[in-house]
Design a protein around this motif. Sequence first.
Motif, mmCIF file in Angstrom:
data_model
loop_
_atom_site.group_PDB
_atom_site.id
_atom_site.type_symbol
_atom_site.label_atom_id
_atom_site.label_comp_id
_atom_site.label_asym_id
_atom_site.label_seq_id
_atom_site.Cartn_x
_atom_site.Cartn_y
_atom_site.Cartn_z
ATOM 1 N N LYS A 118 41.150 32.944 17.499
ATOM 2 C CA LYS A 118 42.682 33.140 18.077
ATOM 3 C C LYS A 118 43.972 33.263 17.874
ATOM 4 N N CYS B 23 50.107 26.672 22.211
ATOM 5 C CA CYS B 23 49.508 27.060 23.739
ATOM 6 C C CYS B 23 47.935 26.499 23.284
ATOM 7 N N SER B 24 47.696 26.490 21.875
ATOM 8 C CA SER B 24 45.904 25.946 21.635
ATOM 9 C C SER B 24 45.083 26.941 21.726
ATOM 10 N N ALA B 25 45.187 28.474 22.073
ATOM 11 C CA ALA B 25 44.263 29.264 21.721
ATOM 12 C C ALA B 25 43.726 28.743 20.090
ATOM 13 N N SER C 267 42.303 26.810 18.542
ATOM 14 C CA SER C 267 42.182 25.121 18.201
ATOM 15 C C SER C 267 41.246 25.157 17.710
ATOM 16 N N CYS D 9 42.029 32.835 25.253
ATOM 17 C CA CYS D 9 42.570 31.674 25.070
ATOM 18 C C CYS D 9 40.845 30.679 25.054
#
Lengths: 180, 782, 348
Positions: free
Chosen positions: A58, A66-68, A70, A123
């Motif tokens: 995502k 925000c590392s969503a 990853s 997330c």
Amino acid sequence: MDVADQRTGERPEAAGLVGPGPVPVALRVNGELRRIAVEPRTTLAEALRGPLGLKGTKLACDHGACSACSVWLDGRVVASCSILAIEIGDREVTSIEGLASYGALHPVQEAFIAHDAVQCGFCTPGLVMSCAALLASNPRPGPDQVRAAISGHVCRCGTYPHVIRAMRSLAGPGGAGHGR
Amino acid sequence: MDGDRRGRRERFPYGLAHLGLGEVEREISPEEPPPLAANEGLRLIGKDTRRWDARAKVTGEARYTVDVDMAGMLHAAVLRSPFAHARILSIDLSAAENAPGVHAGIDLVGAAADRPPAVVRYVGQPVVALAAESRVLAEEALRLVEIDYQELPFVIDPEPAGRPDAPVVYDLSEVADAPSAGLPATPRAELLLGNVLGPGGEHESSDVTAALEQADTVVGGTYRTQVQTHCCMEPHAIVASWRKDCLDVWMSTQFIAGVRVELAEYFGIPLSRVRVRAAAIGGGFGSKSRLGLYGRAAAGLSRLARAPVRLVYRRDEEQIDSGNRSSSEQHLRIGANRDGTLAAISLVSYGNAGIAFGAGVGFIATGLYRCDRVAALHSDVFTHTAPSCAMRGPGNTQGAFALEQCIDELAERLGMDPLDLRDRIDQSTVRREERRLGAERIGWHRRSGPGRGAGPIKHGLGVAQSLWPALVQTNAACEVRLWRDGVVEVLSSVQDIGTGVGTTLAQVVAEELGLEPDQVRVRIGDTEYPSGPPSYGSRTTASITPPARTAAWRLQESLLRAVAAAWQVDAADLVLEQGRIRLRGDPDRRISWREAAATLRTDRISAVADRTDDYGGFRSRAGDAAVARGELGGVQFAEVEVDTETGFIRVQRVVAVQDCGRPINPRQVESQVQGGVLMGISYALLEERILDPRTGRVLNPNFVDYKLLGAGEVPEIDVILLENYQGLSASDAYGVAEPSNIPTAAAVANAVYNAIGVRIRSLPMTPATVLRALGSLSGEDR
Amino acid sequence: MEPFAWRQAVTPEDAAGYSTSTTARAMLTVAGMPDRQHVLIKAGGVDLLDLMKQGVAAPRCLVDISRIGELEGVSQAADGSVRIGALTTLAELAGSPLIRQNYPALSQAAAGAASPQIRNRATLGGNLLQRPRCWYFRSASYHCTRKGGAHCFAFEGDNRYHAVFGNHGCAIVHPSTPATPLVAYGGSVEMTDARGRRRQIALEDFFLLPEADLHRENSLAAQEILTAVHLPAHVGGRHASYLQVAEKAAFDWPLAAVAAVLDLDRTGRCRRANIILGAVAPVPWRSAAAETALGGSEITPEAARAAARAAVAGAAPLSRNGYKLSLVDALVRRAVLAAAGSDSAGPG
């Protein structure tokens, strides 16, 4: 493109210049070799969600904050919005879709379900990738290590406590590290 | 009791379960199911249950609106005003509309030659939307839009905006167009003076001033809270597709049934020709409650282009223009008698909701504690900034920060423990229990006087309370279906924005039918199903679980009648338990659920139930919603550590004691409460939408400079959930999303005071703010 | 991002030759429209992609140096000095036993910077060269001094995160967390050009104050590639610490930071002090006054307090960042004591 090599005066094509239009790119994604054609400016996240048809990754901020998004690159977590598809080369990309094998969920996925470490879920794929990477390098992470591993993630719904609990359950009693 | 049907008298469990339940008798309609036992006597309800969509979310299979693709889908992009205040003299879309890949363009401000020039009132206000074959092409085409702006003076700070000489956001003829950030729905134009709309007040009492003068003691102060943005992880997104006269929409929204109504009204088509679906929704928190201009734009573009159009906000757009929690300035004074009873409360508040109105904060000051003389005078102050909208406990979260600190201050003045004072002035027996349990859990007895302890690192404990109305959406229905092959489905248009309502429905239906939750197929998020409630206002569970139970109960009756007919016995002699139907008194006559279903005459049967009125009626109603007789509370305790040399605050522990009627899935409720607490800590310590004072632009429309709480800020959170039965509906279950967010910042602030002996009256409590309050090295102006 | 062509470089000299400009020079424009003429170097791309997405950089071609092997690796020479290849990621830096052992302040700063995701990609070279985080600088809506405009918007705008030292003409703070301890340890950077000519310069001299150059943070020239960072050998009696304060516990830019590297003799007296402040000036800021205050003394709480007082003297806070002086005061005192082995340091 008019970029003549200033040193040798070679023609651009000979010096390996490609783009800005779509360029054939071969990527190893979730164990499969995939061939797509994308512009150099296409990020790995865009390539995954677009031509590769893998929408589990995502995009929440698109700026690496925000590392969503990853994924793993050769097993290490990276923000796929901040890498270009064209630079991957022969490295291995693992997205959330590649984590479960033959229909069996990864232990992190099982633990997230069991401990309700999910709310809106946007997330979640990124968090799962970070936690799975942690587990691969440390089978018994303590709470501080879990916090450090997920320190790049933003979760607005606030799943952090249950994520930490889920990972602690995988570490078993006496996991390494101390603290909260 | 509904209508004039003869009711039946039933006894319901009543009171706080952990104190020992009593009973209450209610008269209910014969159409209502029998009273539901307290959780301890139930099989599934009240037990931790796996979230219905957890597997889809952890595997990445869950589909959000941003993931929806349709054949021929176009992508929209929005051009936004670069100015805080300007007249638009002309808009020329011709070059943009003819750009490569562009299929349609819409002017969103209604600029037309025969009308007065449109006005834009904040940086980022949408002006034009285009739909093109890719997002990139749409954005490139936006550069070709020609707009003639005439810049006008503007004001972005509420303090100067409130002065008579400030540039005006709306004149009297325009203010009716102002969007509402909450309540009321229409502005009272007669109260507008310059940019100040008000004061208006729900509770006015002319004796308040006198009572304050005569009170034994008066405490008070000015409190300021900041603008907070929702920061949904999935940005606002919609896919709109017109087909002939039908509109098919996917939307990341908290209320698909409401969006359907808005679309039908906007385009003048019947409700039945609009279908809205929401798959997974990546957060809402109040910002995705309505169709919005962006929704109308996407649908309008789709109609023009005759193709599906997807519009997704980029993160910066999301941070600039998807709504926000209004900021507040609260002048609060509380007068009390020597014994702690309250003599008078005076709140004069100003809310800054940007170009919107309805940023009141007085509900909690006037509703939480017993006080005969209360005046809450609120004014909205317009500024040339983006409109606010509801955000998790709107008004009460801001109000609690001021009220609960004032009460704390009063306790200290009177030499009373803050809990003892609340015992004296708080009439709620539920909150009394919550205080007691929370105090015990956190170790309130460890609390020492403010500012004690050697060394620069100080520790403190604080408490604050929550109040939220128990709202019910009466326009809510649920269907339960049984197929001949034994499959059971529960259907409603209710949408799951991450609260887990799907799981809740499965549990309720499975409990009633003697099945397991994963034997109930949950079908939600589609307006083709009976209209369900919105997922805001903490009202979802209270609105949808009673009709879900009632529908399951009616379905069960139908099934028993079918089996009775097949067996030629009396339906009253059949019992359904643990997935089997048996004949009373005959152990050999028993069949499985599946076998029972096979006796149906048709492929499937279904029962639909509406959300009936609460037993004993509601407190009040307005439109499709009602206020129940109960209310939702909560008490939170915070333990903090403050480094007085750096101003850094660390929340070490929070104990959150909450009530939500009958908790259906405790672990899911715990997730929700943790989320509310964490959002509250983030609001208390970190978040602030920052504007450039010279231009009105948002300086931090991203997750780098808009600071959100991360794993490193997460304290130990103890959630204690009370079971509080009231016998008001078929499920007696309520929500907790907002009650769990409302008191947190106040609890942290009270703990900080206890730690350092200095009260922080503004948010966020960053190191800079704390250092200034402590008298920092270099006084600074902010 | 604007479209761009792409080329993979195999040697640093090739890369230097293909490029036409530094990122800083390419972001310098007359009218505020991103300059599309240049060919820029991309290593990890963490900062570059961010600048391009913000619309303040728009190269027509990127030259990728991220696969050039000779720019990788941490190694120690016979004399004990250490070479860190410019492509070493922050994660590799934080995980290096050699760095952790001999340069703990650097190890700590690297380990705490950004996020695991970014540390796995961000190179030390890129981190040192990254452009400032100033929100006016990063926004295409402001044509500020540093980008070739006539105005620094921070002075009269919101400057809560900006510089309190060295802020003449521009108020940025240097964004690199590792740079602070690197300067304290006396690190230097090595560069090569298209013809393979190498030069090395002390990191402290590599960074430029606005009064020296308003448009760039360092003296990297066009068609130069940063190849390595060098650290002098660890010496006995060297004690170091790194402390910072940020609003968030992780993944946040520090409000203020201090790297203290003290050379103590056998009696515990300070022979030489390096007190470098981070996030408070356009360059890692050497606090000479604090260093002088410690010279020749035993490190006592008194001495640490004196150093801290000296560190904030001469500061020029702006309208909203005066609080940073309290932070510097606390951090210098604590870092000095922590370095000397005292245990009175607070949370960092």
